[in-house]
Design a protein around this motif. Structure first.
Motif, PDB file in Angstrom:
ATOM      1  N   LYS A   1       0.823  -1.210   0.000  1.00 14.46           N
ATOM      2  CA  LYS A   1       0.000   0.000   0.000  1.00 14.46           C
ATOM      3  C   LYS A   1       0.860   1.265   0.000  1.00 14.46           C
ATOM      4  O   LYS A   1       0.349   2.351  -0.265  1.00 14.46           O
TER       5      LYS A   1
ATOM      6  N   ILE B   1       0.562   2.973  -3.232  1.00 11.44           N
ATOM      7  CA  ILE B   1      -0.728   3.582  -3.567  1.00 11.44           C
ATOM      8  C   ILE B   1      -0.770   4.975  -2.955  1.00 11.44           C
ATOM      9  O   ILE B   1      -0.399   5.160  -1.804  1.00 11.44           O
TER      10      ILE B   1
ATOM     11  N   GLU C   1      -4.122   9.848  -1.547  1.00 10.83           N
ATOM     12  CA  GLU C   1      -5.432  10.345  -1.991  1.00 10.83           C
ATOM     13  C   GLU C   1      -6.411   9.193  -2.224  1.00 10.83           C
ATOM     14  O   GLU C   1      -7.624   9.373  -2.085  1.00 10.83           O
ATOM     15  N   ILE C   2      -5.896   8.006  -2.531  1.00 11.62           N
ATOM     16  CA  ILE C   2      -6.752   6.821  -2.679  1.00 11.62           C
ATOM     17  C   ILE C   2      -6.963   6.164  -1.315  1.00 11.62           C
ATOM     18  O   ILE C   2      -8.090   5.872  -0.923  1.00 11.62           O
TER      19      ILE C   2
ATOM     20  N   LYS D   1      -9.259   8.308   0.932  1.00  8.57           N
ATOM     21  CA  LYS D   1     -10.452   8.859   0.284  1.00  8.57           C
ATOM     22  C   LYS D   1     -11.682   8.611   1.164  1.00  8.57           C
ATOM     23  O   LYS D   1     -11.946   7.476   1.573  1.00  8.57           O
TER      24      LYS D   1
ATOM     25  N   LEU E   1     -14.370   4.218  -3.819  1.00  5.19           N
ATOM     26  CA  LEU E   1     -13.328   4.285  -4.834  1.00  5.19           C
ATOM     27  C   LEU E   1     -13.919   4.078  -6.219  1.00  5.19           C
ATOM     28  O   LEU E   1     -14.871   3.318  -6.392  1.00  5.19           O
ATOM     29  N   SER E   2     -13.322   4.725  -7.200  1.00  9.92           N
ATOM     30  CA  SER E   2     -13.695   4.489  -8.595  1.00  9.92           C
ATOM     31  C   SER E   2     -13.129   3.132  -9.007  1.00  9.92           C
ATOM     32  O   SER E   2     -12.292   2.555  -8.306  1.00  9.92           O
TER      33      SER E   2
ATOM     34  N   GLU F   1     -11.017   2.551 -11.358  1.00 11.88           N
ATOM     35  CA  GLU F   1      -9.578   2.734 -11.567  1.00 11.88           C
ATOM     36  C   GLU F   1      -8.828   2.740 -10.230  1.00 11.88           C
ATOM     37  O   GLU F   1      -7.764   2.127 -10.100  1.00 11.88           O
ATOM     38  N   GLU F   2      -9.374   3.435  -9.233  1.00 12.08           N
ATOM     39  CA  GLU F   2      -8.740   3.479  -7.912  1.00 12.08           C
ATOM     40  C   GLU F   2      -8.741   2.095  -7.276  1.00 12.08           C
ATOM     41  O   GLU F   2      -7.744   1.673  -6.668  1.00 12.08           O
ATOM     42  N   TRP F   3      -9.850   1.373  -7.410  1.00 12.54           N
ATOM     43  CA  TRP F   3      -9.944   0.029  -6.838  1.00 12.54           C
ATOM     44  C   TRP F   3      -8.924  -0.895  -7.514  1.00 12.54           C
ATOM     45  O   TRP F   3      -8.317  -1.746  -6.858  1.00 12.54           O
TER      46      TRP F   3
ATOM     47  N   TRP G   1      -6.018  -0.055  -8.551  1.00 15.07           N
ATOM     48  CA  TRP G   1      -4.731   0.229  -7.903  1.00 15.07           C
ATOM     49  C   TRP G   1      -4.624  -0.485  -6.564  1.00 15.07           C
ATOM     50  O   TRP G   1      -3.593  -1.075  -6.241  1.00 15.07           O
ATOM     51  N   VAL G   2      -5.689  -0.438  -5.775  1.00 12.97           N
ATOM     52  CA  VAL G   2      -5.685  -1.094  -4.462  1.00 12.97           C
ATOM     53  C   VAL G   2      -5.464  -2.594  -4.620  1.00 12.97           C
ATOM     54  O   VAL G   2      -4.717  -3.214  -3.853  1.00 12.97           O
TER      55      VAL G   2
END
Length: 192
Positions: free
Chosen positions: A55, A58, A61-62, A65, A69-70, A72-74, A76-77
């Motif tokens: 993490k 990452i 900001e993600i 948040k 999550l969007s 795209e953000e998910w 990344w996670v």
């Protein structure tokens, strides 16, 4: 190298507000309760302490948040178990430990990540870490929600047993909460 490693571990736990320590502690207790070998207990305890090191890759900001999550953000996670392996590579961590770290978000039903493995293909230690991690995440503050009480977290573990979590690990973990409530309440005073 050891001094660098120790400083790295300390920085991680400060950044993630004790999450690593708690998940490691719960995983240790569960491993001991299962009468695993001392080697297995050490591997699981270390892997659980390092389970979310990816993490660091990452953005805050993600991670911080306050809303959903969007996609795209998910995405990344969901890469953090793989990122953990890259971050840990200079430390030459044993493959048994990195496999547990890589597998801690796999699900019994095969709908986990990053590899989508299921059932007995998931290492026992990763199944232990998954339950400990979920319990701590539910009972701790997150930017997008207040902590759940212990009783609600228990209900959620029971609800997800057999799909997300190994039923035997959930059963042992819940017996531990009942048997050693003093240790669990040390970290979480909200039993509602």
């Amino acid at each position: 190298m050891i001094k660098y490693y120790d400083n790295f571990i300390k920085m991680l736990d400060e950044k993630f507000e004790g999450h690593f320590e708690r998940v490691s502690f719960y995983s240790y207790l569960t491993s001991v309760e299962l009468s695993l070998t001392s080697r297995e207990i050490k591997e699981i305890t270390l892997a659980s302490y390092l389970h979310d090191v990816g993490k660091l890759a990452i953005g805050d900001e993600i991670l911080n948040k306050p809303t959903s999550l969007s996609e795209e953000e998910w995405a990344w996670v969901m890469k953090h178990p793989l990122a953990s392996l890259i971050i840990l590579s200079p430390f030459e961590v044993e493959s048994e430990i990195t496999n547990l770290i890589l597998s801690h978000h796999e699900r019994i039903d095969g709908n986990g990540y990053p590899r989508g493995i299921l059932g007995d293909d998931i290492p026992l230690g990763a199944k232990i870490i998954a339950v400990a991690d979920a319990y701590d995440s539910m009972t701790s503050y997150r930017p997008y929600r207040a902590p759940m009480g212990i009783k609600k977290a228990i209900m959620e573990l029971e609800r997800c047993s057999g799909e997300q979590f190994d039923p035997m690990i959930v059963e042992v973990f819940l017996k531990l909460i009942e048997k050693r409530s003093d240790l669990f309440l040390k970290y979480h005073s909200n039993f509602s």
